[in-house]
Scaffold this motif. Structure first.
Motif, PDB file in Angstrom:
ATOM      1  N   ASN A   1      -9.981 -20.548 -26.376  1.00 16.85           N
ATOM      2  CA  ASN A   1     -11.130 -19.657 -26.592  1.00 16.85           C
ATOM      3  C   ASN A   1     -12.352 -20.435 -27.052  1.00 16.85           C
ATOM      4  O   ASN A   1     -13.492 -20.122 -26.658  1.00 16.85           O
ATOM      5  CB  ASN A   1     -10.769 -18.593 -27.630  1.00 16.85           C
TER       6      ASN A   1
ATOM      7  N   ARG B   1     -13.020 -23.590 -26.342  1.00 14.84           N
ATOM      8  CA  ARG B   1     -13.570 -24.303 -25.187  1.00 14.84           C
ATOM      9  C   ARG B   1     -14.396 -23.378 -24.300  1.00 14.84           C
ATOM     10  O   ARG B   1     -15.463 -23.768 -23.803  1.00 14.84           O
ATOM     11  CB  ARG B   1     -12.425 -24.924 -24.383  1.00 14.84           C
ATOM     12  N   ALA B   2     -13.917 -22.145 -24.120  1.00 15.56           N
ATOM     13  CA  ALA B   2     -14.677 -21.182 -23.312  1.00 15.56           C
ATOM     14  C   ALA B   2     -16.014 -20.857 -23.974  1.00 15.56           C
ATOM     15  O   ALA B   2     -17.053 -20.753 -23.301  1.00 15.56           O
ATOM     16  CB  ALA B   2     -13.856 -19.906 -23.121  1.00 15.56           C
TER      17      ALA B   2
ATOM     18  N   LYS C   1     -17.676 -22.829 -25.962  1.00 22.24           N
ATOM     19  CA  LYS C   1     -18.530 -24.006 -25.817  1.00 22.24           C
ATOM     20  C   LYS C   1     -19.172 -24.059 -24.434  1.00 22.24           C
ATOM     21  O   LYS C   1     -20.353 -24.412 -24.296  1.00 22.24           O
ATOM     22  CB  LYS C   1     -17.715 -25.275 -26.073  1.00 22.24           C
ATOM     23  N   LEU C   2     -18.369 -23.722 -23.411  1.00 15.20           N
ATOM     24  CA  LEU C   2     -18.928 -23.695 -22.057  1.00 15.20           C
ATOM     25  C   LEU C   2     -20.036 -22.652 -21.943  1.00 15.20           C
ATOM     26  O   LEU C   2     -21.079 -22.897 -21.316  1.00 15.20           O
ATOM     27  CB  LEU C   2     -17.817 -23.406 -21.046  1.00 15.20           C
ATOM     28  N   GLY C   3     -19.802 -21.482 -22.557  1.00 14.53           N
ATOM     29  CA  GLY C   3     -20.841 -20.454 -22.557  1.00 14.53           C
ATOM     30  C   GLY C   3     -22.093 -20.913 -23.276  1.00 14.53           C
ATOM     31  O   GLY C   3     -23.224 -20.661 -22.821  1.00 14.53           O
TER      32      GLY C   3
ATOM     33  N   ALA D   1     -23.062 -24.046 -23.685  1.00 15.28           N
ATOM     34  CA  ALA D   1     -23.713 -25.065 -22.859  1.00 15.28           C
ATOM     35  C   ALA D   1     -24.504 -24.429 -21.721  1.00 15.28           C
ATOM     36  O   ALA D   1     -25.619 -24.877 -21.388  1.00 15.28           O
ATOM     37  CB  ALA D   1     -22.666 -26.025 -22.303  1.00 15.28           C
ATOM     38  N   SER D   2     -23.961 -23.358 -21.125  1.00 12.54           N
ATOM     39  CA  SER D   2     -24.664 -22.669 -20.039  1.00 12.54           C
ATOM     40  C   SER D   2     -25.961 -22.041 -20.537  1.00 12.54           C
ATOM     41  O   SER D   2     -27.011 -22.125 -19.873  1.00 12.54           O
ATOM     42  CB  SER D   2     -23.753 -21.609 -19.439  1.00 12.54           C
TER      43      SER D   2
ATOM     44  N   GLN E   1     -28.502 -24.771 -21.168  1.00  9.36           N
ATOM     45  CA  GLN E   1     -29.024 -25.255 -19.893  1.00  9.36           C
ATOM     46  C   GLN E   1     -30.057 -24.285 -19.319  1.00  9.36           C
ATOM     47  O   GLN E   1     -31.121 -24.702 -18.814  1.00  9.36           O
ATOM     48  CB  GLN E   1     -27.872 -25.455 -18.916  1.00  9.36           C
TER      49      GLN E   1
ATOM     50  N   ARG F   1     -23.912 -20.529 -31.348  1.00 12.14           N
ATOM     51  CA  ARG F   1     -23.660 -21.822 -31.983  1.00 12.14           C
ATOM     52  C   ARG F   1     -22.994 -21.637 -33.354  1.00 12.14           C
ATOM     53  O   ARG F   1     -22.072 -22.359 -33.713  1.00 12.14           O
ATOM     54  CB  ARG F   1     -24.970 -22.597 -32.137  1.00 12.14           C
TER      55      ARG F   1
END
Length: 220
Positions: free
Chosen positions: A35, A37-38, A40-42, A44-45, A48, A115
């Motif tokens: 969870n 990692r998911a 963190k990906l969100g 990062a998106s 970006q 964050r």
């Protein structure tokens, strides 16, 4: 009956949890890591996308500045038609700039919130992993203690040994018991009366005493 079955099922589930507690802890930590990692990906998106919007804002701001200079030059040259076209383009870009700045503000708020959530989750997972290490250490200690108890025969064997020792130590002395029996026999056949009268000085002595030996040594 439903209540009894529910209670039995709950107890069985608790026993299963206790037995496989370490495995369940590790599995829950793996799920929490997935969870995180998911998340963190969100995050990062979102970051970006925010950067992309900021680049668009910078580009639009630059075009507005450039077109404003050109519109002023057209007005100075008496080309009001071209100045009007430039003014319309500037107005459109300013509206787009407003929308993109609002988007950037929303993204910034969302990024800040996510964050903080990621940081909190990361700290909790670190605590969970440390707790799992402690739990495994406790489980190993419990396993060692169980094996030690089995090798020593358990507390009941020790208690039984204590009782056997106390029983042996508490038994009557057979020698003392024999002496008591002999004394009882002498009293029953009246042999003891003569010995007591002899010791008191009545009649001949039937046995030598320490007092006799001392008198003899002193020359009496």
């Amino acid at each position: 009956m439903r209540t009894l079955f529910s209670g039995a099922s709950a107890r069985a589930e608790e026993q299963l949890r206790d037995h496989y507690s370490i495995e369940l802890i590790d599995q829950k930590i793996r799920e929490a890591d997935a969870n995180l990692r998911a998340a963190k990906l969100g995050l990062a998106s979102l970051i970006q996308r925010e950067r992309s919007e900021e680049r668009q804002v910078e580009a639009i701001t630059g075009r507005i500045t450039e077109l404003t200079v050109r519109a002023k030059a057209a007005i100075a040259a008496g080309r009001d038609d071209m100045a009007a076209q430039a003014a319309q383009a500037i107005a459109d870009m300013e509206n787009e700039l407003t929308r993109r700045r609002e988007t950037v503000a929303r993204l910034e708020a969302r990024i800040l919130q996510l964050r903080q959530s990621v940081e909190t989750a990361n700290r909790r997972i670190i605590d969970l992993k440390q707790g799992a290490v402690s739990a495994r250490a406790v489980r190993r200690e419990q396993s060692i203690q169980k094996r030690l108890s089995r090798h020593l025969g358990g507390a009941s064997a020790m208690d039984e040994a204590d009782m056997l020792i106390a029983r042996v130590l508490g038994q009557d002395d057979p020698f003392e018991q024999g002496e008591i029996l002999n004394q009882i026999d002498r009293e029953l056949d009246h042999r003891g009366i003569g010995e007591r009268m002899s010791d008191a000085g009545f009649g001949p002595k039937g046995r030598s005493t320490a007092a006799d030996v001392l008198d003899r040594l002193k020359g009496k």
